[in-house]
Design a protein around this motif. Structure first.
Motif, short mmCIF file in Angstrom:
data_model
loop_
_atom_site.label_atom_id
_atom_site.label_comp_id
_atom_site.label_asym_id
_atom_site.label_seq_id
_atom_site.Cartn_x
_atom_site.Cartn_y
_atom_site.Cartn_z
N PHE A 52 -11.02 8.50 -5.79
CA PHE A 52 -12.14 7.96 -5.05
C PHE A 52 -11.74 7.83 -3.58
O PHE A 52 -10.54 7.76 -3.27
N ARG A 53 -12.69 7.74 -2.70
CA ARG A 53 -12.48 7.46 -1.27
C ARG A 53 -12.97 6.04 -1.03
O ARG A 53 -13.97 5.64 -1.62
N ALA A 54 -12.28 5.26 -0.21
CA ALA A 54 -12.67 3.88 0.00
C ALA A 54 -12.28 3.39 1.39
O ALA A 54 -11.54 4.06 2.11
N THR A 55 -12.75 2.19 1.72
CA THR A 55 -12.31 1.45 2.89
C THR A 55 -11.88 0.07 2.40
O THR A 55 -12.21 -0.34 1.29
N GLY A 56 -11.12 -0.64 3.23
CA GLY A 56 -10.67 -1.98 2.85
C GLY A 56 -9.38 -1.95 2.04
O GLY A 56 -9.28 -2.61 1.01
N VAL A 65 -1.07 -4.38 -11.33
CA VAL A 65 -1.15 -2.92 -11.49
C VAL A 65 -0.11 -2.29 -10.55
O VAL A 65 -0.24 -2.41 -9.33
N PRO A 66 0.93 -1.66 -11.10
CA PRO A 66 1.90 -0.97 -10.23
C PRO A 66 1.21 0.17 -9.49
O PRO A 66 0.35 0.86 -10.05
N TYR A 67 1.61 0.39 -8.24
CA TYR A 67 1.02 1.46 -7.44
C TYR A 67 2.03 1.96 -6.43
O TYR A 67 3.05 1.32 -6.17
N SER A 68 1.73 3.13 -5.88
CA SER A 68 2.51 3.64 -4.76
C SER A 68 1.55 4.00 -3.63
O SER A 68 0.39 4.36 -3.88
N LEU A 69 2.03 3.88 -2.41
CA LEU A 69 1.29 4.30 -1.22
C LEU A 69 1.90 5.61 -0.77
O LEU A 69 3.10 5.68 -0.48
N ASP A 70 1.10 6.66 -0.73
CA ASP A 70 1.61 7.98 -0.42
C ASP A 70 0.77 8.63 0.67
O ASP A 70 -0.43 8.88 0.48
N GLU A 71 1.41 8.89 1.81
CA GLU A 71 0.73 9.55 2.91
C GLU A 71 0.59 11.05 2.60
O GLU A 71 1.50 11.67 2.06
N VAL A 72 -0.56 11.61 2.94
CA VAL A 72 -0.81 13.03 2.75
C VAL A 72 -0.32 13.75 4.01
O VAL A 72 -0.80 13.46 5.11
N ILE A 78 -4.72 10.62 5.73
CA ILE A 78 -5.09 10.03 4.44
C ILE A 78 -3.88 9.35 3.82
O ILE A 78 -2.78 9.90 3.83
N VAL A 79 -4.11 8.17 3.26
CA VAL A 79 -3.10 7.49 2.45
C VAL A 79 -3.68 7.31 1.05
O VAL A 79 -4.80 6.82 0.89
N GLN A 80 -2.94 7.75 0.05
CA GLN A 80 -3.36 7.62 -1.34
C GLN A 80 -2.70 6.38 -1.94
O GLN A 80 -1.50 6.16 -1.77
N VAL A 81 -3.50 5.60 -2.65
CA VAL A 81 -2.97 4.52 -3.47
C VAL A 81 -3.02 5.05 -4.90
O VAL A 81 -4.09 5.26 -5.47
N HIS A 93 -6.19 7.94 -8.06
CA HIS A 93 -5.83 7.48 -6.72
C HIS A 93 -7.08 7.19 -5.92
O HIS A 93 -8.13 7.78 -6.14
N VAL A 94 -6.93 6.21 -5.04
CA VAL A 94 -7.98 5.84 -4.12
C VAL A 94 -7.46 6.17 -2.73
O VAL A 94 -6.36 5.75 -2.36
N ASP A 95 -8.24 6.97 -1.98
CA ASP A 95 -7.83 7.44 -0.67
C ASP A 95 -8.43 6.59 0.44
O ASP A 95 -9.62 6.26 0.41
N PHE A 96 -7.58 6.25 1.40
CA PHE A 96 -7.98 5.45 2.56
C PHE A 96 -7.58 6.20 3.84
O PHE A 96 -6.66 7.03 3.82
N ASP A 97 -8.23 5.84 4.93
CA ASP A 97 -7.84 6.38 6.23
C ASP A 97 -6.46 5.83 6.57
O ASP A 97 -6.15 4.66 6.32
N LYS A 98 -5.62 6.68 7.13
CA LYS A 98 -4.24 6.31 7.45
C LYS A 98 -4.17 5.11 8.40
O LYS A 98 -3.22 4.34 8.37
N ALA A 99 -5.22 4.88 9.19
CA ALA A 99 -5.24 3.75 10.11
C ALA A 99 -5.22 2.41 9.36
O ALA A 99 -4.87 1.39 9.93
N GLU A 100 -5.58 2.41 8.07
CA GLU A 100 -5.57 1.18 7.28
C GLU A 100 -4.21 0.88 6.66
O GLU A 100 -4.03 -0.15 6.02
N LEU A 101 -3.25 1.76 6.83
CA LEU A 101 -1.92 1.57 6.24
C LEU A 101 -1.29 0.28 6.77
O LEU A 101 -1.25 0.07 7.99
N PRO A 102 -0.82 -0.59 5.88
CA PRO A 102 -0.18 -1.84 6.34
C PRO A 102 1.04 -1.53 7.20
O PRO A 102 1.77 -0.58 6.92
N THR A 103 1.24 -2.35 8.20
CA THR A 103 2.39 -2.12 9.09
C THR A 103 3.54 -3.04 8.75
O THR A 103 3.45 -3.97 8.05
#
Length: 127
Positions: free
Chosen positions: A74-78, A91-98, A103-106, A117-127
């Protein structure tokens, strides 16, 4: 015949009630109208579209790791709120940059072991 849209994914499960609850709580998908098929199941909606079709298969082994469908997405925001929800549900997960795409995949698995996987804009990646 050109394709015009993605319609749905069909997921077999022996844990129908748990899967309905999990998809509702974790992905905000809600049950809605479903034809009166001879086999049990549920259609889970995003807005007014049933994108995930669950089919009740009693006795199916619980974790399906060797199936031919590798994942659906899915594609999402937030992202921050979504990661908090995954943490709340343990829920175990990984954050994977494309690579070379913003795009960042959860990546995670549902209770039956299906890869999502749920895809987010890379700008939302936690710093």
């Amino acid at each position: 015949m050109p394709l015009t849209a993605f319609d749905h994914v069909n997921v077999r499960t022996a844990n129908l009630d748990a899967m309905i609850r999990w998809y509702g709580e974790v992905l905000d998908l809600h049950p809605g109208p479903r034809p009166p098929f001879t086999v049990g199941g549920a259609w889970l909606y995003l807005g007014d579209r049933p994108y995930v079709h669950l089919v009740d298969i009693p006795g199916q082994r619980e974790a399906v790791r060797d199936n031919t469908l590798e994942h659906f997405a899915f594609r999402a925001t937030g992202m921050a709120g979504f990661l908090a929800r995954l943490d709340e549900w343990h829920v175990p997960y990984s954050l994977d940059e494309v690579p070379e795409f913003p795009i960042v995949q959860v990546n995670f698995r549902d209770p039956d072991g299906n890869h999502i996987h749920v895809d987010f804009d890379k700008a939302e990646l936690p710093t």
